[in-house]
Design a protein around this motif. Structure first.
Motif, mmCIF file in Angstrom:
data_model
loop_
_atom_site.group_PDB
_atom_site.id
_atom_site.type_symbol
_atom_site.label_atom_id
_atom_site.label_comp_id
_atom_site.label_asym_id
_atom_site.label_seq_id
_atom_site.Cartn_x
_atom_site.Cartn_y
_atom_site.Cartn_z
ATOM 1 N N TYR A 1 19.406 22.987 -20.345
ATOM 2 C CA TYR A 1 19.527 21.689 -19.679
ATOM 3 C C TYR A 1 20.909 21.498 -19.049
ATOM 4 N N HIS B 1 28.187 13.513 -14.384
ATOM 5 C CA HIS B 1 29.634 13.368 -14.278
ATOM 6 C C HIS B 1 30.152 14.360 -13.245
ATOM 7 N N TRP C 1 25.341 17.679 -15.587
ATOM 8 C CA TRP C 1 24.189 16.809 -15.828
ATOM 9 C C TRP C 1 23.169 17.558 -16.658
ATOM 10 N N ASN C 2 22.671 16.897 -17.710
ATOM 11 C CA ASN C 2 21.669 17.515 -18.575
ATOM 12 C C ASN C 2 20.258 17.072 -18.255
ATOM 13 N N ILE D 1 19.135 14.037 -18.353
ATOM 14 C CA ILE D 1 18.752 12.800 -19.036
ATOM 15 C C ILE D 1 19.841 11.747 -18.899
ATOM 16 N N THR D 2 21.029 12.068 -19.370
ATOM 17 C CA THR D 2 22.119 11.104 -19.323
ATOM 18 C C THR D 2 22.736 11.066 -17.933
ATOM 19 N N ALA D 3 23.717 10.199 -17.778
ATOM 20 C CA ALA D 3 24.371 10.054 -16.475
ATOM 21 C C ALA D 3 25.152 11.316 -16.111
#
Length: 314
Positions: free
Chosen positions: A277, A54, A47-48, A50-52
């Motif tokens: 991130y 995984h 996970w960064n 921001i996005t979803a």
């Protein structure tokens, strides 16, 4: 069932008291328990921020084992922790023994030794960074001034006065790490000294009186009375110093930013989380450090945690 009803009645009867203490528990839940649980789940994900996210399984933990950056940070942290604990242990014990015997200006000495422990570590880092600067630092200016005075008065100055001692920017990676270690020792030794002083004042005076009658020397008093009875205090000092050293972040971040020579585990965790991130990997690093800390704590408990007690005769 009866116990459950009794608990409900107790809560209702003291609802005003529970209402007043509820803000603490809400903050503890929001800022302690939730982040701990959330970071544990993140350690199994990519996970960064921001996005979803995984699901990654144990890949973050497997990556740690082969990450040269983490292994370098772990090695630096180990050296830092070992040196900090050993040096601060002996220095604080020596200062405590001094404070326990001195009779003049005792309060003054206590204040002087303890002041560094209450100063913000950020302030400590900034001040020592300026003092140790190789070009314009206080030590550099003092050496240059001494060299000029000797040239004026004697007509000669030693070469070592004009040599630029590089500590934080030395090409040898061990020198910057040793430098921030000594700065950390200076910052924490006052707290450990107070703890040791409390332990020394808890030793019964009649033990030293009996040993004096038997003709024991000062070294024998320390070896057979002082040191054994300070075992619980030593365990506490070593444990707290170890935990604090394993979590070091401010010193390398302020004094030697982004340097591989002084990269520590927590600083490496911070870089992965907030510079690269990579939140999942940073969370995995946090739990690896947590496991290492628990293992060391258990080891110290088994080796130093045995209590040494005395039986009063009065």
């Amino acid at each position: 069932m009866a116990d459950g009803k009794g608990l409900i009645r107790e809560i209702r009867r003291n609802r005003n008291a529970y209402l007043f203490i509820s803000p603490f528990y809400l903050m503890f839940l929001a800022f302690m328990l939730f982040p701990i649980g959330f970071s544990f789940l993140l350690s199994f994900q990519h996970w960064n921020g921001i996005t979803a996210a995984h699901f990654a399984g144990l890949s973050n933990y497997r990556e740690i084992l082969s990450d040269s950056g983490f292994l370098n940070a772990l090695g630096n942290t180990t050296i830092f922790a070992v040196l900090t604990v050993l040096i601060s242990l002996f220095v604080s014990l020596a200062l405590a023994l001094f404070l326990n015997t001195v009779r003049v200006f005792k309060r003054f000495y206590r204040a002087v030794f303890f002041i560094p422990a209450i100063v913000s570590l950020v302030v400590v880092s900034l001040v020592w960074k300026l003092i140790l600067n190789s070009d314009v630092g206080l030590i550099r200016e003092m050496l240059d001034g001494s060299a000029r005075l000797m040239d004026q008065w004697v007509g000669y100055s030693p070469d070592w006065l004009t040599y630029r001692f590089r500590l934080l920017d030395n090409p040898n990676p061990f020198i910057p790490l040793l430098t921030i270690t000594l700065v950390n020792v200076w910052a924490v030794v006052g707290f450990n000294t107070v703890i040791y002083l409390a332990g020394l004042q808890g030793i019964p005076a009649y033990m030293y009186e009996a040993s004096h009658i038997d003709g024991a020397t000062a070294f024998q008093n320390f070896r057979y009375i002082t040191w054994p009875l300070l075992r619980p205090t030593t365990f506490f000092v070593v444990l707290m110093s170890t935990i604090d050293a394993l979590q070091v972040f401010v010193l390398p971040n302020v004094m030697k930013r982004d340097s591989e020579a002084t990269m520590t585990v927590v600083y490496y965790l911070y870089r992965n989380a907030f510079q690269f991130y990579n939140m999942g990997y940073a969370s995995a690093i946090a739990y690896v450090l947590f496991a290492i800390t628990i293992a060391l704590g258990v080891g110290l408990r088994l080796t130093l945690g045995r209590r040494t007690t005395w039986v009063p005769t009065e």
